[in-house]
Design a protein around this motif. Structure first.
Motif, short mmCIF file in Angstrom:
data_model
loop_
_atom_site.label_atom_id
_atom_site.label_comp_id
_atom_site.label_asym_id
_atom_site.label_seq_id
_atom_site.Cartn_x
_atom_site.Cartn_y
_atom_site.Cartn_z
N ALA A 191 -16.29 4.17 0.58
CA ALA A 191 -15.14 3.17 0.61
C ALA A 191 -15.57 2.23 0.39
N ASP A 238 0.48 -1.00 0.03
CA ASP A 238 -0.11 -0.18 0.56
C ASP A 238 0.93 0.97 0.08
N ARG A 282 -11.55 4.36 -2.49
CA ARG A 282 -12.43 5.04 -1.29
C ARG A 282 -12.53 5.85 -2.93
N ARG A 303 -4.37 -2.43 -3.09
CA ARG A 303 -4.97 -4.20 -3.51
C ARG A 303 -5.53 -3.49 -4.84
N ASN A 338 -14.10 -2.10 -0.16
CA ASN A 338 -13.12 -2.97 0.24
C ASN A 338 -13.24 -4.43 -0.29
N ARG A 339 -14.54 -4.17 -1.07
CA ARG A 339 -14.42 -5.92 -1.57
C ARG A 339 -14.44 -5.53 -2.97
N GLN A 380 -9.66 -2.40 -3.92
CA GLN A 380 -9.42 -1.57 -2.72
C GLN A 380 -9.51 -0.97 -3.07
#
Length: 775
Positions: free
Chosen positions: A261, A202, A234, A290, A263-264, A232
């Protein structure tokens, strides 16, 4: 996780490379609109001539002669640069006759500038080379480092995975994120993946910024992912006016949408409802981390699987469902505010963190040519000295950079400049440092004696700012230097560029007064940000403006250049390189004033060159102020003050004794600000004083003293004093649109006079005073 960063453009920089180098066209048009309503330069010149007989003003210059503040060998310090140009122009510019005329200006070292790095293109520095996918003539390119036929021309290749709408060169490309074609896509630079950097996964999040052009109600986004996609990410909006032009006194920030946000991420076409009620925003950022590390097609090249790819983005609002309805409503409609078009001016403007240097043979850009490395390095332009050369970093590969330096093993090199203007390409300091380190490791392993540096920063005002990191640090240079030190790679010199004035449509006189202060503030800011004073500082380009205009070719250009060189050396700079070394043609970029950054003017109807003011100004510095020898010269500071009460002091007193506001004429300089003086002690034991009168109307009467801080009595010149002067008596520009030319173009006047209590400096003039004082 580190936060991505971006620069303050402030006063945007670059050189006027034909067409404009270093300034987005959107900025050019904004200035054109402003300048068309500005002051007419012809009227200003007439007004200046009408007042040229105003009363002289008196000044005193005190040379602090006890301790020098800098040293230089002029034949190795005072340089100039060559660059890429329009198709077929190199052959016209670099004839033997023209090269001889260029060299007669007296410059020593040479720097080779890299236009492709500003255009967002890959540089095939050698037309011979290999593709990573040779069967299909595409992929990642490495030019051949074997010695064969001399390289006389080279070209850049456009990037088909480009993300930025705007570039700093021709500005005729476009982003693939908003081009309306889902078969095309943007992809980030794979060399920023941990596979190459060795950092945490990251450490280098990648981003896309969308500029809607005005505030719009936004609550939804659709991302059409390519491969690899972000698992991932945002989605954020900017709280202030403009995230691409930051200011020290504003604390605006990126704020996460309430449901921004993710995340998946699963790739494909993803629609995200960012908030229930639309927010009025103009700038939206998608920050990706990611990677899925998937490739769109079968490939053995890991670079195809690294980074992030987006085919298209839609951004806007979704209508709320119909009231009291249990099923989907026709009102639940997505309003896309993005303009999708395959062209610079038809699409919504996009900025990206980086771009994949993958390309194809068909992407060659014949519109711009770089002079071949062999052609330049074998030419008389080098003066037999080592040359400062660039390698591509932002839009190239470490392998291609290493091959270039391997090829150049046959030539003496002053240093290797890694990339050019990363701040102007919206690169974060962490991303640029990672790419810098990747190239630097390879080059240092090849030859640990190579001098590596950069980053050839654009001009800026105040401080070079970026989006804050997790600790709140907004200094671009501080964070870059921290990363370079952590990487343990060489940083042997620092380079930047100086083009302080954007508006070429108004009078130059008040701007010329600001030159020393502007450059001094810039260098002070960089020192405060941690640039080491112990390494050489190179000003790899300088000029009045990034925009072509009359001031470049009239006498103001000579005044500016001399003031810039004097200030830079007095403040401890090592090598100033003039931009505009090649002969060139006039341009009218802001539709108000014809000119160009050049010291020699090409004639479309013959092979004769016109010598411009900057040419004579260069000769005055390289051959008269300093000796054209390989011997050390010492630079001393000079204090200039008005011999009588200055208007500034008078004004201060008047404010204390009256309640009425005092009006200042900003066009009329105070005496001390109108004259700059720079002092050098030459190897021939003479003192050389370079005096610049920037008042267009009044003669200055300058008295001189040398102060030794009590070590010995003050002194002044005695006996004969050599005077070398360049003013309107020697030079006059005739404005005639594209046919403008000097109607008087004479070398500086030389004469000798007896030492005097004062020396006259005509309006708008350069004067060198050379003399001695009693031992």
């Amino acid at each position: 996780m580190g936060s991505p960063g971006i620069l303050q453009i402030g006063t945007v920089r670059s050189a006027v490379r034909t067409p404009l180098r270093g300034v987005p066209t959107v900025v050019r048009f904004a200035f054109a609109s402003l300048c068309l309503s500005g002051i007419n330069l012809t009227q200003l010149a007439a007004a200046t001539d009408a007042r040229a007989d105003e009363k002289p003003f008196s000044l005193s210059a005190i040379v602090m002669a006890n301790h020098p503040v800098n040293q230089c060998v002029p034949t190795k310090a005072l340089g100039a640069g060559v660059d890429g140009h329009e198709r077929d122009e190199c052959a016209r510019m670099f004839t033997d006759k023209n090269i001889a005329e260029m060299r007669s200006a007296g410059f020593g070292p040479l720097t080779y500038r890299l236009r492709t790095e500003l255009a967002g293109e890959v540089w095939h520095w050698n037309p011979r080379g290999t593709w990573s996918n040779p069967a299909n003539q595409c992929g990642y390119w490495i030019s051949d480092d074997s010695l064969a036929e001399p390289i006389n021309l080279s070209y850049g290749y456009r990037l088909p995975r480009r993300g930025n709408t705007i570039d700093q060169a021709n500005d005729d490309g476009y982003s693939r994120i908003t081009d309306g074609n889902e078969e095309s896509f943007w992809k980030s630079n794979p060399y920023l993946d941990s596979h190459f950097t060795g950092e945490a996964d990251d450490a280098h999040p990648q981003w896309v910024v969308i500029d809607l052009g005005a505030s719009r109600p936004v609550n939804a986004i659709r991302i059409h992912w390519g491969a690899p996609y972000a698992r991932q990410y945002r989605v954020e909006y900017w709280s202030g006016d403009d995230p691409m032009h930051l200011h020290a006194d504003r604390k605006d920030e990126w704020r996460l949408f309430p449901s921004g946000a993710l995340n998946r991420g699963s790739g494909g076409d993803e629609s995200v409802r960012l908030c229930a009620k639309p927010l009025a925003v103009r700038f939206v950022r998608v920050v990706m981390s990611r990677s899925s590390q998937a490739s769109a097609q079968i490939s053995d090249d890991i670079r195809d699987r690294l980074g992030f790819a987006i085919r298209e983005i839609e951004l806007g609002s979704v209508d709320p469902p119909a009231p009291h309805s249990g099923r989907a409503s026709s009102r639940n409609h997505f309003h896309d505010y993005i303009r999708h078009a395959p062209g610079r001016y038809g699409q919504t403007v996009i900025y990206v963190s980086s771009t994949d240097p993958w390309h194809r043979a068909e992407d060659i850009d014949y519109k711009i040519e770089q002079p071949g490395l062999d052609f330049i390095l074998r030419s008389a332009l080098t003066n037999g000295l080592p040359v400062l050369v660039p390698v591509g970093v932002l839009f190239d590969t470490p392998e291609n950079a290493a091959a270039e330096i391997s090829y150049l093993r046959q030539y003496p090199l002053e240093g290797i400049e890694l990339g050019e203007e990363p701040d102007g390409q919206w690169a974060s300091p962490e991303d640029y440092a990672a790419l810098y380190a990747g190239v630097a490791r390879r080059l240092a392993a090849m030859n640990p004696r190579l001098k590596l540096g950069g980053p050839s920063l654009q001009n800026f005002d105040g401080q070079l700012l970026t989006w804050p990191d997790t600790s709140g640090n907004r200094s671009w240079m501080t964070r870059f230097l921290k990363c370079v030190r952590s990487a343990g790679v060489p940083f042997d010199f620092f380079s930047f560029e100086f083009y302080p004035f954007d508006n070429v449509c108004t009078d130059a006189a008040p701007k010329l007064l600001q030159t020393p202060k502007r450059l001094g503030e810039m260098m002070t800011s960089l020192r405060a940000d941690g640039v080491p004073a112990a390494i050489p500082w190179l000003m790899t380009e300088y000029g009045y403006s990034v925009f072509a205009g009359r001031h470049d070719v009239d006498i103001e250009g000579a005044l500016f250049n001399a003031d810039t060189v004097g200030t830079f050396l007095t403040l401890g700079g090592s090598n100033p390189y003039l931009y505009g070394y090649e002969p060139n043609y006039l341009e009218d970029e802001l539709q108000c004033s014809w000119g160009n950054l050049m010291m020699l003017q090409l004639n479309p109807n013959s092979d004769e060159l016109n010598r411009l003011s900057s040419y004579y100004g260069a000769q005055l510095i390289t051959k008269e102020w300093m000796q054209p020898t390989n011997e050390t010269h010492e630079i001393f500071p000079v204090s200039v003050s008005s011999a009588t009460l200055t208007p500034t002091l008078s004004l201060a007193r008047e404010r204390r004794t009256t309640k009425s506001p005092v009006r200042v004429d900003p066009q009329k300089p105070t005496g001390s600000s109108a004259v700059s003086v720079y002092a050098v002690r030459r190897p021939d034991k003479q003192w050389g004083l370079l005096a610049i009168n920037k008042d267009p109307m009044r003669t200055a009467q300058l008295s001189l003293e040398f102060d030794f801080s009590g070590a010995r009595p003050q002194a002044t010149f005695v006996g004969s004093v050599d005077v070398i002067r360049f003013s309107r008596d020697q030079y006059e520009w005739h404005e005639d649109g594209p046919n403008g030319h000097p109607i008087r173009s004479l070398p500086p006047a030389h004469f000798t006079q007896e030492a005097s209590s004062f020396y006259e400096l005509p309006p708008y003039s350069l004067t060198v005073l050379r003399g001695k004082f009693p031992d």
